[in-house]
Design a protein around this motif. Structure first.
Motif, PDB file in Angstrom:
ATOM      1  N   LEU A   1     -27.171  -0.080  25.878  1.00  0.00           N
ATOM      2  CA  LEU A   1     -26.768  -0.865  24.714  1.00  0.00           C
ATOM      3  C   LEU A   1     -25.755  -1.918  25.140  1.00  0.00           C
ATOM      4  O   LEU A   1     -24.849  -1.639  25.933  1.00  0.00           O
ATOM      5  CB  LEU A   1     -26.149   0.037  23.643  1.00  0.00           C
ATOM      6  CG  LEU A   1     -27.041   1.153  23.098  1.00  0.00           C
ATOM      7  CD1 LEU A   1     -26.268   1.986  22.075  1.00  0.00           C
ATOM      8  CD2 LEU A   1     -28.305   0.597  22.479  1.00  0.00           C
TER       9      LEU A   1
ATOM     10  N   LEU B   1     -22.759  -4.354  23.923  1.00  0.00           N
ATOM     11  CA  LEU B   1     -21.769  -4.428  22.858  1.00  0.00           C
ATOM     12  C   LEU B   1     -21.047  -5.764  22.871  1.00  0.00           C
ATOM     13  O   LEU B   1     -20.714  -6.286  23.933  1.00  0.00           O
ATOM     14  CB  LEU B   1     -20.732  -3.316  23.022  1.00  0.00           C
ATOM     15  CG  LEU B   1     -21.256  -1.888  23.043  1.00  0.00           C
ATOM     16  CD1 LEU B   1     -20.121  -0.922  23.296  1.00  0.00           C
ATOM     17  CD2 LEU B   1     -21.968  -1.561  21.756  1.00  0.00           C
TER      18      LEU B   1
ATOM     19  N   HIS C   1     -26.304   9.048  19.512  1.00  0.00           N
ATOM     20  CA  HIS C   1     -25.827   7.812  18.902  1.00  0.00           C
ATOM     21  C   HIS C   1     -24.494   7.432  19.527  1.00  0.00           C
ATOM     22  O   HIS C   1     -23.669   8.291  19.818  1.00  0.00           O
ATOM     23  CB  HIS C   1     -25.648   7.964  17.389  1.00  0.00           C
ATOM     24  CG  HIS C   1     -26.935   8.201  16.667  1.00  0.00           C
ATOM     25  ND1 HIS C   1     -27.842   7.206  16.435  1.00  0.00           N
ATOM     26  CD2 HIS C   1     -27.470   9.327  16.149  1.00  0.00           C
ATOM     27  CE1 HIS C   1     -28.884   7.696  15.792  1.00  0.00           C
ATOM     28  NE2 HIS C   1     -28.695   8.999  15.610  1.00  0.00           N
TER      29      HIS C   1
ATOM     30  N   LEU D   1     -18.879   4.206  18.153  1.00  0.00           N
ATOM     31  CA  LEU D   1     -18.230   2.912  18.346  1.00  0.00           C
ATOM     32  C   LEU D   1     -16.722   3.048  18.515  1.00  0.00           C
ATOM     33  O   LEU D   1     -16.116   2.304  19.286  1.00  0.00           O
ATOM     34  CB  LEU D   1     -18.564   1.973  17.186  1.00  0.00           C
ATOM     35  CG  LEU D   1     -20.017   1.500  17.115  1.00  0.00           C
ATOM     36  CD1 LEU D   1     -20.281   0.743  15.823  1.00  0.00           C
ATOM     37  CD2 LEU D   1     -20.376   0.633  18.311  1.00  0.00           C
TER      38      LEU D   1
ATOM     39  N   GLU E   1     -19.178  -4.036  18.216  1.00  0.00           N
ATOM     40  CA  GLU E   1     -20.437  -3.856  17.498  1.00  0.00           C
ATOM     41  C   GLU E   1     -21.573  -4.105  18.467  1.00  0.00           C
ATOM     42  O   GLU E   1     -21.379  -4.705  19.530  1.00  0.00           O
ATOM     43  CB  GLU E   1     -20.520  -4.799  16.299  1.00  0.00           C
ATOM     44  CG  GLU E   1     -20.494  -6.265  16.666  1.00  0.00           C
ATOM     45  CD  GLU E   1     -20.408  -7.188  15.463  1.00  0.00           C
ATOM     46  OE1 GLU E   1     -20.309  -6.710  14.326  1.00  0.00           O
ATOM     47  OE2 GLU E   1     -20.446  -8.402  15.679  1.00  0.00           O
ATOM     48  N   LEU E   2     -22.743  -3.638  18.101  1.00  0.00           N
ATOM     49  CA  LEU E   2     -23.902  -3.918  18.935  1.00  0.00           C
ATOM     50  C   LEU E   2     -24.141  -5.422  18.955  1.00  0.00           C
ATOM     51  O   LEU E   2     -24.044  -6.089  17.925  1.00  0.00           O
ATOM     52  CB  LEU E   2     -25.141  -3.210  18.395  1.00  0.00           C
ATOM     53  CG  LEU E   2     -25.183  -1.691  18.540  1.00  0.00           C
ATOM     54  CD1 LEU E   2     -26.442  -1.133  17.891  1.00  0.00           C
ATOM     55  CD2 LEU E   2     -25.112  -1.286  19.999  1.00  0.00           C
TER      56      LEU E   2
ATOM     57  N   ALA F   1     -28.188 -10.287  23.437  1.00  0.00           N
ATOM     58  CA  ALA F   1     -28.340  -9.282  24.500  1.00  0.00           C
ATOM     59  C   ALA F   1     -29.378  -9.734  25.519  1.00  0.00           C
ATOM     60  O   ALA F   1     -29.178  -9.599  26.732  1.00  0.00           O
ATOM     61  CB  ALA F   1     -28.715  -7.930  23.897  1.00  0.00           C
TER      62      ALA F   1
END
Length: 161
Positions: A52, A54, A73, A76, A89-90, A96
Motif C-alpha cells: 500500500l 500512503l 487491514h 492508519l 491516508e491511502l 500510486a
C-alpha cells in the motif's frame, strides 16, 4: 521482466517467481493471489503480502510504503505514529501508479521509481518466505522477509488492525 525482478537479479538475492492467470474482473488482487498460487506451496493467507502506498500529511508530495498481509487491514494510526506523521491516508491510485511505476494490484515494494520509507508488518517475521507482488497482476515473488527488509531498508513494525 519487471523492475522488481531485475533488482533482485542484480543484487543476487534468492527468490522464486510464481505466475497465475489474472482475472481482469477481479479487484481483490491479494485474495486472488492466495487462491490462485500453486496449492503445492502450502501457503496461508497471512503469508501473501500487499503493498500500500500512503500519502503523508495530506501534501501529495510525501509518501511511504506499507507491506502487510492481504487478509489484514492497515491501522492508519499505528502507521502514522511509526512514520511520525499527524495524518496519513491511502494514496490516490493514479498517484500510486505515477510514483511507483506499477499499476494498482501489481505494485511491488521492490523496484519502484523512487525509494520510499517502508514498513513491513511484524507478522512477516514468522515465515521463512513471504509472497509480494512481482510488479504486475498475476506475478508474485517469493522472498525471505529479512532479504526484503534489507533491500528496502525497511522496518518490521505492527501496522495491522
Amino acid at each position: 521482466m519487471t523492475p522488481a525482478i531485475n533488482l533482485l537479479k542484480k543484487l543476487k538475492i534468492k527468490f522464486h517467481i510464481h505466475q497465475y492467470e489474472h482475472d481482469v474482473y477481479e479487484t481483490h488482487y491479494g485474495q486472488e493471489a492466495v487462491s490462485k498460487l500453486d496449492p503445492k506451496l502450502n501457503i496461508v493467507p497471512g503469508q501473501v503480502f500487499k503493498t500500500l502506498i500512503l500519502n503523508l500529511n495530506d501534501d501529495n508530495k510525501t509518501f511511504a510504503v506499507c507491506v502487510l498481509p492481504v487478509n489484514c487491514h492497515l491501522d492508519l494510526k499505528k502507521a502514522a505514529k511509526t512514520l511520525n506523521c499527524k495524518k496519513i491516508e491511502l494514496a490516490d491510485p493514479n498517484v500510486a501508479t505515477k510514483i511507483t511505476g506499477y499499476l494498482v494490484g501489481g505494485i511491488s515494494p521492490l523496484g519502484q521509481k523512487k525509494h520510499l520509507p517502508t514498513l513491513i508488518d511484524l507478522t512477516a517475521q514468522q515465515f521463512s518466505m513471504i509472497f509480494v507482488s512481482g510488479g504486475r497482476r498475476g506475478l508474485e515473488i517469493e522472498i525471505s522477509p529479512q532479504d526484503l527488509a534489507n533491500i528496502l531498508n525497511a522496518h518490521f513494525v505492527e501496522i495491522t488492525a
